[in-house]
Design an enzyme around this catalytic site. Structure first.
Site, PDB file in Angstrom:
ATOM      1  N   HIS A  84      -8.453   6.899   4.232  1.00 39.23           N
ATOM      2  CA  HIS A  84      -8.209   6.263   2.939  1.00 39.23           C
ATOM      3  C   HIS A  84      -6.764   5.795   2.787  1.00 39.23           C
ATOM      4  CE1 HIS A  84      -9.331   4.974  -0.904  1.00 39.23           C
ATOM      5  NE2 HIS A  84      -9.739   6.092  -1.470  1.00 39.23           N
ATOM      6  N   ASP A  99      -9.761   1.164   1.834  1.00 39.03           N
ATOM      7  CA  ASP A  99     -10.473   1.579   0.627  1.00 39.03           C
ATOM      8  C   ASP A  99     -11.951   1.206   0.756  1.00 39.03           C
ATOM      9  OD1 ASP A  99      -7.921   2.240  -0.426  1.00 39.03           O
ATOM     10  OD2 ASP A  99      -7.664   0.146  -1.067  1.00 39.03           O
ATOM     11  N   ARG A 116       0.805  -1.218   0.000  1.00 37.75           N
ATOM     12  CA  ARG A 116       0.000   0.000   0.000  1.00 37.75           C
ATOM     13  C   ARG A 116       0.844   1.277   0.000  1.00 37.75           C
ATOM     14  NH1 ARG A 116      -5.374   0.142   0.452  1.00 37.75           N
ATOM     15  NH2 ARG A 116      -5.229   2.365   0.966  1.00 37.75           N
ATOM     16  N   THR A 176     -20.042   4.423  14.618  1.00 35.74           N
ATOM     17  CA  THR A 176     -21.167   5.029  15.321  1.00 35.74           C
ATOM     18  C   THR A 176     -22.470   4.349  14.925  1.00 35.74           C
ATOM     19  OG1 THR A 176     -20.000   7.157  15.214  1.00 35.74           O
ATOM     20  CG2 THR A 176     -22.332   7.200  15.847  1.00 35.74           C
TER      21      THR A 176
END
Length: 215
Positions: free
Chosen positions: A189, A193, A13, A168
């Site tokens: 992000h 993703d 990543r 939440t």
């Protein structure tokens, strides 16, 4: 709790992480989860929804490394071997809340008991963080039981370096013979993703549908 350092130079990543960290890109997704089966199973055993919600969320986060990836206090990027839930409890006298945490448990019955002990001990203290020390390896979980919603967004800036998820729940509602709970997931992000957000929601629905197996 062990913090595993990520080799950023050889991380799959790396490009995504650096791009979205620089942009400080976060996003949220909210789904109305069908909790009909979950509610039926909770009522059978006289359990509360909120600790079940916390238990489910924590189980999902601990099942996926992406939701446990963060910076530690030394500024190193890595992932926790385990995440603990930090959740809000409401003070009906002052209309304020406190944020407390509970240790994980393999069985929900054990977690539910610990949850009730912690709520009894720390509710009404007049403090935002009455239970200390707060472990570094925690995620924020809360519920707004007075209102349903179709979207919810909560951001923790911290210089744009807060990478852990924020979850939440809202007020559940009945549609015909089914019950639905709005669940919002806020993520960074740089580490997650849309795919990972979808994994979270799908896992949550599966946990709700299969609640008889773990309640």
């Amino acid at each position: 709790m062990k913090f595993n350092i990520i080799d950023r130079e050889n991380w799959v990543r790396k490009e995504y992480f650096e791009h979205y960290l620089q942009q400080q890109t976060t996003f949220s997704i909210t789904n109305e989860m069908n909790i009909t089966v979950l509610m039926e199973n909770l009522r059978k055993k006289n359990y509360k929804l909120y600790p079940a919600f916390i238990f489910m969320v924590t189980k999902i986060v601990n099942s996926h490394r992406e939701f446990r990836t963060s910076f530690n206090q030394e500024g190193n990027l890595g992932y926790w071997s385990e995440i603990l839930p930090s959740y809000t409890i409401f003070d009906k006298k002052t209309y304020t809340f406190s944020s407390i945490w509970s240790p994980n448990a393999s069985r929900f019955s054990e977690f539910h008991s610990q949850y009730e002990k912690d709520v009894e001990e720390y509710n009404g203290t007049g403090s935002l963080f009455p239970k200390t020390p707060i472990p570094d390896n925690h995620i924020p979980i809360s519920m707004i039981p007075w209102s349903s919603f179709t979207a919810f967004n909560l951001n923790i800036n911290n210089g744009g370096d807060f990478l852990l998820p924020i979850i939440t729940g809202g007020k559940y509602s009945q549609i015909k013979d089914e019950w639905f709970l709005p669940v919002s997931l806020q993520i960074h992000h740089a580490v997650c993703d849309g795919y990972h957000a979808s994994v979270f929601m799908n896992d949550f629905q599966r946990f709700a549908d299969e609640s008889a197996d773990w309640l």
